[in-house]
Motif scaffolding. Structure first.
Motif, PDB file in Angstrom:
ATOM      1  N   VAL A 136      -9.808  -1.596  -5.648  1.00 17.57           N
ATOM      2  CA  VAL A 136      -9.011  -2.286  -4.630  1.00 17.57           C
ATOM      3  C   VAL A 136      -7.598  -2.560  -5.152  1.00 17.57           C
ATOM      4  CG1 VAL A 136      -8.784  -4.413  -3.297  1.00 17.57           C
ATOM      5  CG2 VAL A 136     -11.011  -3.281  -3.482  1.00 17.57           C
ATOM      6  N   GLU A 137      -7.497  -2.931  -6.400  1.00 14.05           N
ATOM      7  CA  GLU A 137      -6.176  -3.197  -6.983  1.00 14.05           C
ATOM      8  C   GLU A 137      -5.307  -1.948  -6.961  1.00 14.05           C
ATOM      9  OE1 GLU A 137      -4.426  -4.499 -11.335  1.00 14.05           O
ATOM     10  OE2 GLU A 137      -6.351  -5.347 -10.674  1.00 14.05           O
ATOM     11  N   SER A 138      -5.888  -0.796  -7.286  1.00 10.96           N
ATOM     12  CA  SER A 138      -5.128   0.460  -7.259  1.00 10.96           C
ATOM     13  C   SER A 138      -4.702   0.821  -5.838  1.00 10.96           C
ATOM     14  CB  SER A 138      -5.971   1.592  -7.856  1.00 10.96           C
ATOM     15  OG  SER A 138      -6.237   1.361  -9.219  1.00 10.96           O
ATOM     16  N   VAL A 139      -5.604   0.633  -4.880  1.00  8.41           N
ATOM     17  CA  VAL A 139      -5.273   0.904  -3.480  1.00  8.41           C
ATOM     18  C   VAL A 139      -4.123   0.010  -3.030  1.00  8.41           C
ATOM     19  CG1 VAL A 139      -6.139   0.636  -1.109  1.00  8.41           C
ATOM     20  CG2 VAL A 139      -7.526   1.811  -2.828  1.00  8.41           C
ATOM     21  N   ARG A 140      -4.197  -1.254  -3.360  1.00  6.25           N
ATOM     22  CA  ARG A 140      -3.127  -2.183  -2.956  1.00  6.25           C
ATOM     23  C   ARG A 140      -1.802  -1.807  -3.609  1.00  6.25           C
ATOM     24  NH1 ARG A 140      -3.797  -7.003  -0.505  1.00  6.25           N
ATOM     25  NH2 ARG A 140      -5.898  -7.788  -0.039  1.00  6.25           N
ATOM     26  N   ARG A 141      -1.830  -1.481  -4.884  1.00  9.46           N
ATOM     27  CA  ARG A 141      -0.580  -1.170  -5.573  1.00  9.46           C
ATOM     28  C   ARG A 141       0.108   0.037  -4.931  1.00  9.46           C
ATOM     29  NH1 ARG A 141      -2.302  -0.225 -10.510  1.00  9.46           N
ATOM     30  NH2 ARG A 141      -1.980  -2.323 -11.283  1.00  9.46           N
ATOM     31  N   VAL A 142      -0.667   1.070  -4.656  1.00  7.52           N
ATOM     32  CA  VAL A 142      -0.086   2.282  -4.098  1.00  7.52           C
ATOM     33  C   VAL A 142       0.410   2.048  -2.671  1.00  7.52           C
ATOM     34  CG1 VAL A 142      -0.634   4.636  -3.337  1.00  7.52           C
ATOM     35  CG2 VAL A 142      -1.367   3.839  -5.598  1.00  7.52           C
ATOM     36  N   ASN A 143      -0.377   1.361  -1.856  1.00  2.00           N
ATOM     37  CA  ASN A 143       0.049   1.155  -0.472  1.00  2.00           C
ATOM     38  C   ASN A 143       1.215   0.181  -0.372  1.00  2.00           C
ATOM     39  OD1 ASN A 143      -0.211   1.908   2.223  1.00  2.00           O
ATOM     40  ND2 ASN A 143      -1.465   0.131   2.719  1.00  2.00           N
ATOM     41  N   ASP A 144       1.203  -0.860  -1.175  1.00  2.00           N
ATOM     42  CA  ASP A 144       2.312  -1.814  -1.143  1.00  2.00           C
ATOM     43  C   ASP A 144       3.621  -1.144  -1.546  1.00  2.00           C
ATOM     44  OD1 ASP A 144       0.498  -3.731  -0.364  1.00  2.00           O
ATOM     45  OD2 ASP A 144       0.428  -4.753  -2.304  1.00  2.00           O
ATOM     46  N   ARG A 192      -9.361  -1.638   6.376  1.00  2.00           N
ATOM     47  CA  ARG A 192     -10.796  -1.903   6.480  1.00  2.00           C
ATOM     48  C   ARG A 192     -11.369  -2.340   5.139  1.00  2.00           C
ATOM     49  NH1 ARG A 192     -10.273   2.680   9.840  1.00  2.00           N
ATOM     50  NH2 ARG A 192     -10.915   4.083   8.141  1.00  2.00           N
ATOM     51  N   LEU A 193     -10.830  -1.812   4.055  1.00  2.00           N
ATOM     52  CA  LEU A 193     -11.307  -2.167   2.720  1.00  2.00           C
ATOM     53  C   LEU A 193     -10.901  -3.579   2.325  1.00  2.00           C
ATOM     54  CD1 LEU A 193     -12.500  -1.416  -0.101  1.00  2.00           C
ATOM     55  CD2 LEU A 193     -10.235  -0.475  -0.660  1.00  2.00           C
ATOM     56  N   THR A 194      -9.645  -3.942   2.588  1.00  2.00           N
ATOM     57  CA  THR A 194      -9.085  -5.188   2.058  1.00  2.00           C
ATOM     58  C   THR A 194      -8.976  -6.315   3.079  1.00  2.00           C
ATOM     59  OG1 THR A 194      -6.797  -4.551   2.576  1.00  2.00           O
ATOM     60  CG2 THR A 194      -7.697  -3.824   0.437  1.00  2.00           C
ATOM     61  N   GLY A 195      -8.919  -5.968   4.366  1.00  2.00           N
ATOM     62  CA  GLY A 195      -8.653  -6.982   5.385  1.00  2.00           C
ATOM     63  C   GLY A 195      -7.225  -7.483   5.359  1.00  2.00           C
ATOM     64  N   GLU A 196      -6.329  -6.762   4.693  1.00  2.00           N
ATOM     65  CA  GLU A 196      -4.941  -7.198   4.553  1.00  2.00           C
ATOM     66  C   GLU A 196      -4.218  -7.076   5.901  1.00  2.00           C
ATOM     67  OE1 GLU A 196      -1.760  -8.692   3.889  1.00  2.00           O
ATOM     68  OE2 GLU A 196      -2.906  -8.548   1.998  1.00  2.00           O
ATOM     69  N   PRO A 197      -3.778  -8.192   6.510  1.00  2.00           N
ATOM     70  CA  PRO A 197      -3.134  -8.122   7.829  1.00  2.00           C
ATOM     71  C   PRO A 197      -1.864  -7.275   7.850  1.00  2.00           C
ATOM     72  CG  PRO A 197      -3.752 -10.391   7.307  1.00  2.00           C
ATOM     73  CD  PRO A 197      -3.945  -9.580   6.045  1.00  2.00           C
ATOM     74  N   ARG A 198      -1.136  -7.228   6.740  1.00  2.00           N
ATOM     75  CA  ARG A 198       0.111  -6.445   6.721  1.00  2.00           C
ATOM     76  C   ARG A 198      -0.147  -4.967   6.969  1.00  2.00           C
ATOM     77  NH1 ARG A 198       2.660  -5.674   2.360  1.00  2.00           N
ATOM     78  NH2 ARG A 198       0.949  -6.204   0.957  1.00  2.00           N
ATOM     79  N   TYR A 199      -1.283  -4.468   6.499  1.00  2.00           N
ATOM     80  CA  TYR A 199      -1.577  -3.056   6.668  1.00  2.00           C
ATOM     81  C   TYR A 199      -1.815  -2.730   8.147  1.00  2.00           C
ATOM     82  CZ  TYR A 199      -2.308  -3.147   1.577  1.00  2.00           C
ATOM     83  OH  TYR A 199      -2.170  -3.310   0.214  1.00  2.00           O
ATOM     84  N   LEU A 200      -2.576  -3.569   8.807  1.00  2.00           N
ATOM     85  CA  LEU A 200      -2.802  -3.364  10.236  1.00  2.00           C
ATOM     86  C   LEU A 200      -1.498  -3.504  11.014  1.00  2.00           C
ATOM     87  CD1 LEU A 200      -4.628  -2.958  12.694  1.00  2.00           C
ATOM     88  CD2 LEU A 200      -5.116  -5.429  12.630  1.00  2.00           C
ATOM     89  N   ALA A 201      -0.703  -4.501  10.680  1.00  2.00           N
ATOM     90  CA  ALA A 201       0.562  -4.716  11.385  1.00  2.00           C
ATOM     91  C   ALA A 201       1.504  -3.536  11.200  1.00  2.00           C
ATOM     92  CB  ALA A 201       1.223  -6.000  10.891  1.00  2.00           C
ATOM     93  N   TYR A 202       1.524  -2.959  10.014  1.00  2.00           N
ATOM     94  CA  TYR A 202       2.393  -1.807   9.756  1.00  2.00           C
ATOM     95  C   TYR A 202       1.940  -0.601  10.569  1.00  2.00           C
ATOM     96  CZ  TYR A 202       5.269   1.361   6.860  1.00  2.00           C
ATOM     97  OH  TYR A 202       6.199   2.271   6.404  1.00  2.00           O
ATOM     98  N   ALA A 203       0.620  -0.387  10.621  1.00  2.00           N
ATOM     99  CA  ALA A 203       0.097   0.725  11.417  1.00  2.00           C
ATOM    100  C   ALA A 203       0.380   0.507  12.904  1.00  2.00           C
ATOM    101  CB  ALA A 203      -1.402   0.876  11.172  1.00  2.00           C
ATOM    102  N   GLU A 204       0.241  -0.719  13.369  1.00  2.00           N
ATOM    103  CA  GLU A 204       0.522  -0.997  14.778  1.00  2.00           C
ATOM    104  C   GLU A 204       1.998  -0.794  15.100  1.00  2.00           C
ATOM    105  OE1 GLU A 204      -2.302  -4.122  16.810  1.00  2.00           O
ATOM    106  OE2 GLU A 204      -1.547  -4.946  14.922  1.00  2.00           O
TER     107      GLU A 204
END
Length: 377
Positions: free
Chosen positions: A40-48, A76-88
């Motif tokens: 999860v940490e690697s996924v967050r680092r790359v996406n952020d 879906r993995l993290t529940g991070e609202p920023r990711y959904l907001a960016y996709a929207e």
């Protein structure tokens, strides 16, 4: 100093800062999956890193749509609202539309529909999937439904099979699955004599390379199976099997194809965990390549988790691939390197380097991490 070089010295030098979950994972054996927190940490680092560098979410063509498919997987993995907001924000910028409009039959245009379906699952709202449904409904029911030769290149399987499979499930309309198989079968067995090679258990990118088409070979006289092209096909099968009922009469063939490709990938993995851009000829432009490797990791993780392939045989293969990506391709700041740029063959977008990155490569990494995390403890 690059992070991987620093870690090689870590046994001899005291650490100057906090040790992260990803740092601990990199010290583990290469054929063992890291823990879920490290993934999860690697996924967050790359996406952020990607989001922070791209205030404009970009166009709605296949490359950026692949990235946003990865972002929704990360959500879906993290529940991070920023990711959904960016996709929207991306989807709304394009009014949930397709690059070629609803009349398009081009698979690349349909890739955005995967993200719209993802957002629809979270938010609802039929308007979010109106265009992708209208376009695929035309192909299935009204616009020359007998025409089955649209997917003439292997990438098309990833771009268009998943939304077609998902709409069939969403609407309870098996005609989508029948049409999807007819298009798939033409690509696999008819186009250029068939883009799938049953001997090597890999896919040609298009009929330029298949023996029944152009039959072009590597400089060493071997068939050319492009890594990312096979990654698209492998990921497409995983996404389809995730939604297609196991009772569908075509499901066994999709599972069989995953099993065959898995055998081929097992035999062709590099010692460092990556796969070369050219799979059948290790001397043909050998280098690390992240996008194909990430797509293979996504497909391997899904197939292991769902019992399509043997866990004991393939989990070390997956672990070596994922650990290689994190160790050698993810920069300390989250940039993903070793991504071959847009192309259609091993020679495309050379050279491939530690600095080479692309939106679709990041998306593939996020897809992979979303599945690897479900296997990790």
């Amino acid at each position: 100093m690059r992070r991987r070089n620093f870690l090689r010295l870590s046994a001899a030098l005291p650490l100057a800062g906090p040790v992260t979950a990803a740092d601990r994972a990199l010290a583990a054996p290469a054929d063992v999956l890291p823990g879920r927190a490290a993934v999860v940490e690697s996924v967050r680092r790359v996406n952020d890193h990607w989001i922070n560098g791209h205030g404009d979410p970009g166009d709605n063509r296949w490359a950026r749509a692949t990235y946003f498919g990865g972002t929704m997987a990360a959500y879906r993995l993290t529940g991070e609202p920023r990711y959904l907001a960016y996709a929207e924000s991306w989807a709304e910028k394009h009014d949930y539309g397709l690059a070629g409009g609803v009349a398009t039959r081009h698979a690349d245009d349909h890739n955005a529909g995967q993200v719209y379906l993802d957002i629809h699952e979270v938010r609802g709202g039929e308007e979010r999937i109106a265009d992708i449904e209208a376009s695929l409904h035309r192909m299935v029911h009204t616009d020359r439904p007998e025409k089955d030769d649209d997917w003439w290149w292997v990438d098309a399987l990833h771009m268009a099979m998943p939304p077609m499979a998902r709409l069939g499930a969403l609407r309870g309309d098996s005609a989508y699955w029948a049409k999807m198989y007819a298009l798939y079968d033409h690509t696999k067995r008819v186009r250029g004599g068939g883009l799938y090679d049953y001997t090597h258990e890999l896919w040609y990118r298009d009929d330029t390379w298949s023996p029944g088409g152009g039959g072009r070979l590597s400089p060493d006289g071997r068939p050319v199976f492009w890594s990312r092209g096979n990654g698209w096909a492998y990921a497409a099968h995983a996404k389809v099997l995730a939604v297609l009922p196991s009772t569908d009469r075509r499901a066994p063939e999709y599972r069989w194809n995953v099993q065959g490709m898995s055998r081929a990938l097992l035999a062709r993995q590099r010692p460092d965990g990556f796969w070369n851009p050219s799979l059948a000829d290790p001397g043909h432009l050998p280098s690390r390549e992240s996008s194909g490797t990430a797509l293979f990791c996504f497909g391997l993780a899904h197939a292991i988790r769902t019992g399509v392939i043997d866990r004991a045989t393939y989990l070390p293969v997956l672990a070596r691939g994922w650990n290689a990506l994190v160790r050698d391709a993810v920069h300390p700041d989250g940039r993903l390197g070793w991504v071959q740029g847009i192309g259609d063959r091993p020679e495309s977008s050379r050279p491939i380097t530690y600095e080479s990155t692309a939106d679709f490569g990041v998306g593939a990494f996020l897809l992979a991490g979303s599945q690897v995390a479900r296997l990790a403890s």
